[in-house]
Design an enzyme around this catalytic site. Structure first.
Site, mmCIF file in Angstrom:
data_model
loop_
_atom_site.group_PDB
_atom_site.id
_atom_site.type_symbol
_atom_site.label_atom_id
_atom_site.label_comp_id
_atom_site.label_asym_id
_atom_site.label_seq_id
_atom_site.Cartn_x
_atom_site.Cartn_y
_atom_site.Cartn_z
ATOM 1 N N GLU A 4 126.078 -65.119 114.635
ATOM 2 C CA GLU A 4 124.792 -64.620 115.156
ATOM 3 C C GLU A 4 123.700 -64.724 114.090
ATOM 4 O O GLU A 4 122.857 -63.835 113.949
ATOM 5 C CB GLU A 4 124.914 -63.156 115.606
ATOM 6 N N GLU A 9 132.049 -55.240 116.722
ATOM 7 C CA GLU A 9 131.492 -54.130 115.931
ATOM 8 C C GLU A 9 132.281 -52.821 116.039
ATOM 9 O O GLU A 9 131.701 -51.766 116.264
ATOM 10 C CB GLU A 9 130.030 -53.888 116.337
HETATM 11 O O1 9MR Z 1 120.171 -60.090 121.390
HETATM 12 C C1 9MR Z 1 120.850 -59.282 122.333
HETATM 13 C C2 9MR Z 1 119.836 -58.576 123.211
HETATM 14 O O2 9MR Z 1 119.108 -59.515 123.974
HETATM 15 C C3 9MR Z 1 120.541 -57.598 124.131
HETATM 16 O O3 9MR Z 1 119.589 -56.850 124.862
HETATM 17 C C4 9MR Z 1 121.408 -56.651 123.306
HETATM 18 C C5 9MR Z 1 122.188 -55.694 124.202
HETATM 19 O O4 9MR Z 1 123.026 -56.399 125.072
HETATM 20 O O5 9MR Z 1 122.320 -57.370 122.500
HETATM 21 C C6 9MR Z 1 121.704 -58.253 121.597
HETATM 22 O O6 9MR Z 1 122.701 -58.974 120.891
HETATM 23 C C7 9MR Z 1 123.466 -58.267 119.941
HETATM 24 C C8 9MR Z 1 124.877 -58.819 119.975
HETATM 25 O O7 9MR Z 1 125.404 -58.735 121.260
HETATM 26 C C9 9MR Z 1 125.779 -58.119 118.973
HETATM 27 N N1 9MR Z 1 125.226 -58.139 117.642
HETATM 28 C C10 9MR Z 1 123.832 -57.713 117.517
HETATM 29 C C11 9MR Z 1 122.946 -58.478 118.504
HETATM 30 C C12 9MR Z 1 121.486 -58.075 118.340
HETATM 31 O O8 9MR Z 1 121.315 -56.744 118.673
#
Ligand code: 9MR
Length: 367
Positions: free
Chosen positions: A277, A162
């Site tokens: 994702e 991102e």
């Molecule tokens: O789903 C993930 C959540 O459990 C975590 O707390 C968060 C922070 O580490 O990240 C979420 O995953 C994200 C991913 O790493 C990047 N794209 C968006 C996802 C959803 O927020």
């Protein structure tokens, strides 16, 4: 006459005994159950899900579903900087190690997520004071320590996650200071930090496939344009990039033409394309008392099938790194908590039963 009659009787008795035996045998043979189709058994490319270490170790239905349906896993957060290095020089690899161990034990592909992101940063990074050289050292040391630790156990990495704003420019602190969307990496390391992240990762683990991962490609417009320019630029310069991740956190109002367009344009870079994702929200309007009606279930299911079919239609088979959903059960989705609303974005329901979305995804990935 008597002999002939006797022979016939013997023949009849023998026939009856044999028939009875044969029928009896048949009766004791267990009927063959038709094998139940699974996502990984049906798709000709990897089917993945993200996972969290604790339910994977503690909840049998969770573990069983992963093993039955998926051939690839990604850690939700256990490999991110705030978890692996909560304090400078203090490493915490246990949760990530559990997940890679699970993958190895069950011969699942392990996709690493992620090395560089503007979120999930511990305070020691956010408060770090140092000149450009010190920042470069922090950046390189983090990448190479983690890549080296998981070397040989991960097949691939989301190296940078991102890095682009929604308008296609690079995230940096000058742009939208203070709202959490800026990138401390870009601020301290300059615009070409993304390319260097790939180079550093490749030095540490030359066998891992390296991905740039982002969301919003299905919107088309400047974000997709900039991404394609960046990916082609990396290829031209010989930056060790193997693939691109399309997160696909979408909702039921998504423009499906945008999905096909993005898949086509990303495939045209020649890189591997990972739907990395996927989830499909049914409540983008944040309705507090929304009911997951039959109509919504069908709408979501149709989209799951469409995505799988569009992936096959637009990404040549040699470039299909697979389709990964972000978790697999509505019970474990990030969406209800994050947006504080009811939602049902995944192929399995809260009780881990297959939804209409599951059956349509299954149909979509098949031939
Ligand atoms: O789903 C993930 C959540 O459990 C975590 O707390 C968060 C922070 O580490 O990240 C979420 O995953 C994200 C991913 O790493 C990047 N794209 C968006 C996802 C959803 O927020």
């Amino acid at each position: 006459m008597i002999m002939t009659c006797f022979r016939s009787v013997v023949q009849v008795v023998l026939f009856s005994v044999l028939t009875a035996l044969a029928t009896g045998c048949k009766k004791t043979t267990k009927p063959q159950l038709a094998a139940v189709a699974t996502l990984k058994g049906t798709a000709s490319f990897p089917m993945g899900t993200s996972v969290v270490a604790s339910p994977l170790s503690e909840r049998p239905i969770y573990q069983q579903t992963v093993l039955t349906e998926y051939s690839s896993i990604t850690a939700d957060y256990e490999m991110k900087l705030d978890i692996v290095e909560p304090q400078q020089g203090v490493y915490n690899y246990a949760p990530g190690d559990f997940i890679v161990g699970f993958a190895a034990q069950h011969h699942l592909r392990m996709h690493g997520h992620n090395l560089i992101w503007h979120q999930a940063l511990p305070s020691w990074v956010l408060n770090f004071q140092g000149d450009t050289t010190a920042w470069e050292n922090l950046f390189k040391t983090h990448i190479q320590s983690v890549a080296n630790h998981f070397k040989g156990e991960v097949a691939s990495w989301d190296v940078v996650n991102e890095a682009l704003f929604d308008d296609g420019t690079l995230r940096n602190l000058d742009h939208k200071q203070g709202d959490g969307t800026a990138s401390i990496w870009r601020q301290h390391l300059g615009a070409d930090y993304i390319a260097r992240a790939f180079t550093y990762t490749h030095q540490a683990d030359p066998n891992a496939l390296l991905f740039y991962n982002d969301y919003g490609q299905e919107w088309g417009g400047p974000k997709l344009d900039s991404m394609v320019v960046m990916l082609n630029n990396f290829k031209r310069r010989g930056i060790p990039i193997s693939g691109v991740g399309m997160q696909m956190h979408i909702d039921i109002n998504v423009d499906t033409a945008g999905i096909s367009n993005a898949l086509k344009r990303l495939a045209a870079t020649g890189l591997l394309v990972h739907i990395s994702e996927l989830d499909i929200s049914v409540n983008p309007g944040n309705i507090g008392n929304l009911v997951f009606t039959y109509a919504l279930q069908q709408q979501q299911a149709t989209l799951y099938q469409f995505i799988a079919q569009s992936y096959k239609a637009n990404v040549p088979s040699a470039q299909r790194y697979g389709i990964t959903t972000w978790e697999f059960s509505d019970a474990d989705s990030w969406i209800p908590n994050f947006f504080n609303r009811p939602d049902w974005p995944l192929p399995f329901d809260n009780q881990y039963n297959k939804k209409a979305a599951y059956f349509s995804l299954l149909k979509g990935v098949g031939n």
